[in-house]
Every structure is written in structure tokens, then in C-alpha cells.
Design a protein around this motif. Structure first.
Motif, PDB file in Angstrom:
ATOM      1  N   PRO A 266       9.895  -9.597  24.545  1.00  0.00           N
ATOM      2  CA  PRO A 266       8.764  -8.888  25.146  1.00  0.00           C
ATOM      3  C   PRO A 266       9.111  -8.306  26.508  1.00  0.00           C
ATOM      4  CG  PRO A 266       8.488 -11.239  25.465  1.00  0.00           C
ATOM      5  CD  PRO A 266       9.742 -11.064  24.628  1.00  0.00           C
ATOM      6  N   LEU A 267      10.064  -7.384  26.516  1.00  0.00           N
ATOM      7  CA  LEU A 267      10.486  -6.755  27.763  1.00  0.00           C
ATOM      8  C   LEU A 267       9.677  -5.484  27.991  1.00  0.00           C
ATOM      9  CD1 LEU A 267      14.368  -7.163  27.605  1.00  0.00           C
ATOM     10  CD2 LEU A 267      12.859  -8.104  29.353  1.00  0.00           C
ATOM     11  N   GLY A 268       9.052  -5.401  29.145  1.00  0.00           N
ATOM     12  CA  GLY A 268       8.322  -4.207  29.518  1.00  0.00           C
ATOM     13  C   GLY A 268       9.031  -3.456  30.622  1.00  0.00           C
ATOM     14  N   VAL A 269       8.423  -2.371  31.048  1.00  0.00           N
ATOM     15  CA  VAL A 269       9.012  -1.515  32.075  1.00  0.00           C
ATOM     16  C   VAL A 269       7.944  -1.149  33.099  1.00  0.00           C
ATOM     17  CG1 VAL A 269       9.968   0.776  32.530  1.00  0.00           C
ATOM     18  CG2 VAL A 269      10.812  -0.552  30.592  1.00  0.00           C
ATOM     19  N   LYS A 270       8.288  -1.286  34.362  1.00  0.00           N
ATOM     20  CA  LYS A 270       7.481  -0.711  35.446  1.00  0.00           C
ATOM     21  C   LYS A 270       8.327   0.369  36.106  1.00  0.00           C
ATOM     22  CE  LYS A 270       4.987  -4.920  36.832  1.00  0.00           C
ATOM     23  NZ  LYS A 270       4.733  -5.826  37.986  1.00  0.00           N
TER      24      LYS A 270
END
Length: 411
Positions: A266-270
Motif C-alpha cells: 500500500p504505497l502512496g505518493v505525495k
């Protein structure tokens, strides 16, 4: 080519991991598609955040969430069309930010980030990069009494983690920063963090140290990584590279590679943006200043850098630097900046996990290791991550408990 280990990604985290493995007797090849430090590691605010024990949480106040939902704030924006894709990550991020869960995260995180400055220090000395470093700390500055009082209360509570701060009233702040004319009521000065006048130059200084110590830097395609007994193989411009161990330190691109290998995290990006400005006349600011309005002003070699907060969007979505445009009027009103120095705002992406902690340690398959998900603290935790992973990979006793950063928490 053959090596004991290939480190994929030459940002501040990857270069730090490579140095620590080399120091422990491993033959190491560092691989990147481009120039070291030119991606996410280039565009940060240059803060080694010893004080950053409390990572950025998802707001729990309904009023705050609804305000952000208007998508007009300076410090946070999102891309409407990407929300369906991002919603599973955002839901887990919100869940981890609940009071009880978040406090445990802070307790874990504080033990690791306590080593941020102390792990940078020897590498800075060895790399001859002391001229890049400031040791006066940085400030949070406030336009409202309510915000100032809340920040002081939080800062005082963080004293239990060994953190030190100074409270500056309006008069003291104006005396210390005479060229700042923003309507500020006070500041919290964090005195222990170090600052970096050119984050790219620091990463490249660490790269030169790595090469001086006997490491090798090559260009190649990290996404070509594949299992090849007795270890791993990856394509480089000089041909295939065979290594017993592989470290994934690709920042926001880590998730893409791991998905190809069958591991879905569950890797997200900001995403974030910055713009450099020429200082007005002989005016300046003495240290980085985070304005309550939602942006940072940072004295850099290239000029005064304005950095934005977070943009939630797909990694490959086109740039949308509206946060720079939204922050600039506040910055021009209150800080000594003249014309823009960059042709367009720079954009970078931070790799994030829903529980706000990096992923450091074995992936599960023999010889595959992870060093990613550092969000806003890649520069801060690069050398500490390098030491922790180096100790784990060579069988030493880790200097901090690695359990909170294990990938196993997402299984």
C-alpha cells in the motif's frame, strides 16, 4: 558484472545504504537511470528533522477534512480524477491516524528519528560536505495566536522525546528576522535539526564518498530486476549485473517494481513543488521558516526556495503547480523575494505508507531487501536507514529495533 549487492536507486536513501554496505565489506553496485539525487532527493526543504517525531497524519477533524475537500488550501491539494485510485490508500492513512494508533506510531518513530543528525554527521565529515550544513535549526512561524499556542503546547509535549525548542514572541522574531514583514505573532524555533543548503550537492558528495571507498555507480533499468539463481539480475548500460542481494530504494517507483515481482504494497505518493527566487537586494532569511499559511521558505545556494505541502495525485499525472501560485502572494507579502529564478516549478514525489513509517528490511524472498516509504523524511533518515539495513543484511545487531519498519505489517 558481479557484485555482492546491487542497490536500486541513487537518491539519498540508496546512496546511504550503499555506503553502509560497502563499509561492512560487501562489494556494492549502485544503479540509477539518471544522475544521483536528481529525483525526489533534489526538491526537499533541506531539513534533517531531529524534531520530526510526529509524522504528518491524516486530519481527524471533520471541519478540517471538509475544508481540505474544497481543494483550495495552500498546503494540500488533490487531483479529482485520481481520487478513486487513491481512496484505498487514503482510507488506510486515515485509519492509522486515529489517536491510539497514531500515538504508537509516534513512539516507534521517535526512537529512529533520534539518530537522524548523529548518523548524518560522520558521513558529512567523511564526504567533506560541512560547507553545505547549517546547525542553527529552523522555525515554524505563525500568523494567528491560536496556531502559535497550539504549536507551543505540542512542542512542550515533545520534550519527553529529548527535543529542544525556543519560543519567540513577535518582538524577538522581528529582531532576529528583520527582513521578514509577514504579519507574524510568534515562532517555535527547533534548535537541534541541521539544515542543508543544497540537498542535491549533499547526495552527490555522499556518492563521491561511496566511489572513493571502492563502490561502483552505473546507469541501468531498475525495473528489469529479476530472480536469477543464486540471486538477482538487472540490466545496466554495461550489460547484465548479477548480485546475491538486491535493495529496492527507488522511492515512489518502488511500488511499480515490487508489483512486477508479485508484491503489492500500500504505497502512496505525495507530490510536492518548489520554486527559487532571487533575494531582494541584500535581504535574506537566516534559516528555513515554515509559515502557518502552508509553505516553507528556505535559504538555498540557488536562491530562496519556496516549497509547497502535499498534492495527492497519481505518480504519472501531469504537473499542476497551483500550490506554488497560491503560496506566492503570501511569500511576496512577507518575505524578501524578487523574481522567479526557475523557468517552471520543480515537481517531485514522496513515497508514503499509510502508517507513515518507512519499510526497511527483508522483502521475504531470499536476497531481496527494501528501503522505501520515507515520505517527508528521506533526507532526514537516509543515513540511519543505511546503517539499519546494513546491519540487518550483514548479521549485526541492529542499533534500533527494526520490527516497526518490517514489510510484514502489511501482510
Amino acid at each position: 558484472m558481479k557484485a555482492d549487492c546491487v542497490v536500486l536507486g541513487a537518491g539519498i536513501v540508496g546512496v546511504s545504504v550503499a555506503i553502509h554496505l560497502l563499509k561492512r565489506g560487501r562489494s556494492v553496485v549502485l544503479l540509477d537511470r539518471g544522475e544521483a539525487g536528481k529525483e525526489t532527493s533534489y526538491g526537499n526543504a533541506g531539513l534533517i528533522q531531529r524534531e520530526g517525531v510526529a509524522p504528518h497524519l491524516f486530519p481527524q477533524s471533520l471541519v478540517t477534512v471538509l475544508n481540505y475537500g474544497r481543494n483550495q488550501s495552500v498546503d494540500m491539494r488533490f487531483r479529482w480524477r485520481d481520487l478513486p485510485k487513491l481512496s484505498p490508500f487514503l482510507a488506510r492513512y486515515w485509519w492509522a491516524s486515529r489517536s491510539g494508533s497514531y500515538q504508537k506510531i509516534v513512539e516507534d518513530y521517535s526512537k529512529f528519528i533520534a539518530h537522524s543528525v548523529s548518523e548524518h554527521a560522520p558521513l558529512i565529515e567523511e564526504a567533506g560536505a560541512g560547507d553545505l550544513i547549517g546547525k542553527a535549526g529552523w522555525m515554524e512561524v505563525f500568523r494567528t495566536e491560536k496556531g502559535f499556542r497550539a504549536a507551543l503546547e505540542e512542542a512542550e509535549g515533545h520534550g519527553r522525546y529529548g527535543l529542544e525548542h525556543q519560543a519567540l514572541d513577535q518582538q524577538t522574531l522581528r529582531s532576529q528576522e528583520p527582513h521578514v514583514t509577514a504579519p507574524l505573532v510568534g515562532a517555535v524555533h527547533w534548535t537541534q535539526p541541521w539544515t542543508v543548503r543544497d540537498p542535491l550537492a549533499l547526495t552527490q558528495a555522499y556518492l563521491r564518498l561511496f566511489i572513493q571507498l571502492g563502490g561502483r555507480f552505473v546507469h541501468g533499468d531498475a525495473l528489469s530486476l529479476r530472480e536469477a539463481a543464486p540471486g538477482w539480475s538487472v540490466d545496466t548500460v554495461e550489460g547484465p549485473l548479477q548480485a546475491r542481494d538486491a535493495v529496492v530504494a527507488l522511492g515512489p517507483w518502488s511500488g511499480g517494481l515490487l508489483s512486477k515481482l508479485g508484491r503489492h504494497l500500500p504505497l502512496g505518493v505525495k507530490r510536492g513543488y518548489h520554486m527559487h527566487y532571487r533575494p531582494r537586494g541584500n535581504a535574506t532569511i537566516s534559516m528555513p521558516m515554515f509559515d502557518e499559511a502552508g509553505f516553507l521558505m528556505v535559504p538555498m545556494r540557488q536562491g530562496i526556495r519556496l516549497t509547497t505541502g502535499a498534492e495527492f495525485a497519481a505518480l504519472d499525472a501531469p504537473p499542476n503547480p497551483v500550490q506554488v501560485d497560491a503560496a506566492e502572494p503570501y511569500a511576496r507579502e512577507g518575505y524578501p523575494i524578487a523574481e522567479r529564478l526557475d523557468a517552471k516549478p520543480w515537481m517531485g514525489a514522496r513515497p508514503c505508507t499509510p502508517d507513515m513509517k518507512p519499510i526497511i528490511g527483508p522483502e521475504g524472498r531470499k536476497g531481496l531487501w527494501l528501503a522505501t516509504g520515507h515520505a517527508h523524511h528521506g533526507l532526514t533518515l537516509g543515513p540511519a536507514t543505511g546503517r539499519l539495513l546494513g546491519e540487518m543484511m550483514t548479521g549485526e545487531t541492529p542499533f534500533v529495533d527494526p520490527t516497526p519498519y518490517s514489510v510484514a505489517r502489511f501482510r
